[in-house]
Design a protein around this motif. Structure first.
Motif: not given
Length: 231
Positions: A6-10, A156-157, A189-192, A208-210
């Protein structure tokens, strides 16, 4: 072995985790991989795994979403099976994400529309995953719009081929369309931290994102919290 990651949704305001997007993975406790063919999983397999997973999750993670490829999505058995387990997943709100993956054979519009209405009539929220990518283009969005609750835009796509700045026109289009149509809008795709600051300007409902949370191996009934594994 089959398990959910699961990837958390914020929520954006306040910025806090509210649920998980669920991904099926195969393997063992030491090695997991993305299945080569998601169509091999039956509605019963996915539902039984949900029944095992939902009660073991933190109480604040009320929202769960399951990804279905279009061939699964249009199969009435999936909707019927999810309806049958609603009382067994510990008061979680279950949403259905229609992925952007193409079908091997064309799906008539009336069949896809009927399937979407079926989920809505059964009180499931329907999410269009990765709008603007794959088969979830504007034509499909317009077709299903009356029965869809949420658009998800996957930054991210479009990476690494395009910079965040180059993606902004596409993001703005889908953000504006979500507002016009009164849909929940999620940015993936929020990665930073820079991404978070830039993308927060769009006032999406969900993020969502890393940089917010990577996918984790979710526990099932009988596991301890120590069994959580981060990707």
């Amino acid at each position: 072995m089959l398990r959910f990651w699961g990837q958390p949704k914020f929520s954006r305001d306040p910025l806090e985790p509210v649920g998980y997007e669920l991904f099926l993975r195969e393997g063992s406790m030491t090695e997991w991989e993305v299945p080569s063919d998601f169509s091999k999983f039956t509605a019963s397999q996915i539902a039984n795994l949900l029944i095992q997973t939902a009660p073991a999750l933190p109480h604040n993670m009320k929202s769960l979403s399951v990804n279905l490829d279009i061939d699964q999505f249009i199969d009435p058995q999936f909707c019927q099976t999810f309806v049958s387990i609603q009382n067994e997943i510990s008061c979680r709100h279950l949403s259905i994400e229609l992925t952007e993956h193409p079908s091997d054979t064309p799906i008539p519009d009336q069949i896809l529309l009927a399937a979407t209405k079926r989920y809505t009539d059964a009180n499931f929220a329907v999410i269009l995953d990765d709008v603007g990518s794959g088969d979830n283009q504007l034509k499909r969005v317009k077709l299903l719009n009356n029965y869809v609750n949420e658009y998800k835009f996957a930054v991210q796509n479009f990476r690494p081929g395009e910079s965040l700045e180059a993606i902004v026109p596409k993001l703005s289009f889908w953000c504006d369309l979500a507002r016009t149509n009164n849909k929940v809008f999620t940015i993936e795709g929020v990665e930073s931290k820079k991404d978070l600051l830039t993308l927060s300007d769009y006032q999406a409902d969900m993020l969502q994102g890393y940089t917010l949370g990577r996918p984790v191996l979710l526990p099932i009934k009988g596991d301890s919290e120590k069994s959580l594994v981060h990707c």
